[in-house]
Design an enzyme around this catalytic site. Sequence first.
Site, PDB file in Angstrom:
ATOM      1  N   ASP A   9       0.730  -1.309   0.119  1.00 41.74           N
ATOM      2  CA  ASP A   9       0.147  -0.171  -0.151  1.00 41.74           C
ATOM      3  C   ASP A   9       0.873   1.860   0.137  1.00 41.74           C
ATOM      4  O   ASP A   9       1.700   1.224   0.504  1.00 41.74           O
ATOM      5  CB  ASP A   9      -1.058  -0.258   1.182  1.00 41.74           C
ATOM      6  N   ASP A 106      -2.735   2.863  -5.749  1.00 39.82           N
ATOM      7  CA  ASP A 106      -1.382   2.200  -4.360  1.00 39.82           C
ATOM      8  C   ASP A 106      -1.605   1.105  -4.162  1.00 39.82           C
ATOM      9  O   ASP A 106      -1.464   1.136  -3.144  1.00 39.82           O
ATOM     10  CB  ASP A 106      -2.322   3.647  -3.624  1.00 39.82           C
ATOM     11  N   GLU A 107      -2.402   0.194  -4.430  1.00 39.57           N
ATOM     12  CA  GLU A 107      -1.916  -0.773  -3.633  1.00 39.57           C
ATOM     13  C   GLU A 107      -2.145  -2.629  -4.697  1.00 39.57           C
ATOM     14  O   GLU A 107      -2.872  -2.045  -5.783  1.00 39.57           O
ATOM     15  CB  GLU A 107      -3.378  -1.132  -2.541  1.00 39.57           C
TER      16      GLU A 107
END
Length: 339
Positions: A9, A106-107
């Site tokens: 993350d 973002d992850e």
Amino acid sequence: MAPWVLHVDLDQFIAAVEVLRHPELRGRPVVVGGDGDPAKRGVVSTASYEARVHGVHSGLPLRTAARRCPDAVFLPVDREHYEAVSDQVMAALRSFGAVVEVLGWDEAFLAADGDPEAMAQQIRVRVRAATGLECTVGIGENKLQAKLATGFGKPAGIFRLTGETWFEVLGDRPTDALWGIGAKTAKRLRGLGIGTVGELAAADPGVLAGEIGPTIGPWLVRLAQGLDASPVSDAPHIPRSCGRETTYQHDLDDWQDVRREVARLARQVAQDVADDGRSVGRVIVKVRYAPFITQTHGRTLDAPATEADRIEEAALAALDGFTRRRPVRLLGVRAEFAR
């Protein structure tokens, strides 16, 4: 299945990307949202840690963010740039040769063999080298454990959560600490005398099946026990819906204007559906009243359709479900694809 799952993350991703572009902002409260003008209507997409300590968070109206943190620097959303940086991050993750399941900009999850901490350290090094960004890595025996572990590792850390440590870490925490349980479900569980993860894990699945539903009830118990059999998959994500929405700088007071706007949004969605080549089974209309109360109503089509007229008709029928004729600040139309 690999013995370990890693959840990567990116820390405060959008704000961090903007700080890389504007190094002079490092250490200052940064808020990204809308066109970057807090005097206009819009919501916060992300906020740096320096802004979060003032109560600024994603989804907050920009004007409220400006009141809470008047010294913040407000920047516009730049989707194309964030997507480009995200692509660099995912390329760095794929360089390990592991299966990578992308969850968003973002992850991502990775299936991992060997020493998971060593791999997590290398992930942080490669992501930093490729982008200049910091990330947190959660380690677990399944996706659920890895996802929750990340929260305990932030910022820029590594944390392992397994079946052995599950109740030590989470047992006394409220049920909405679990990935997949929101405030409404947690409230419903409290009404049944279940307030913590440990209490939910010990609950009778049959009782919850009767109270909450034959599928959801037992699933909640498994969730609280830290169980998750879903594999890490790199299969392309297939969207279940597509939608459009608009925030109006001035309230729509006349509901004839509201109907015209819903019709316009529905036709935009219909064009998106046509471009995607899939049919629609249900249409949902979202209305945000002034100042900030949001409601939704949906309409299921008699048969799956792609025609703009039928999608517009369903959207207007869903709009009829709104009985409050208060001023409107935001409208949205979303089409759910037929299975």
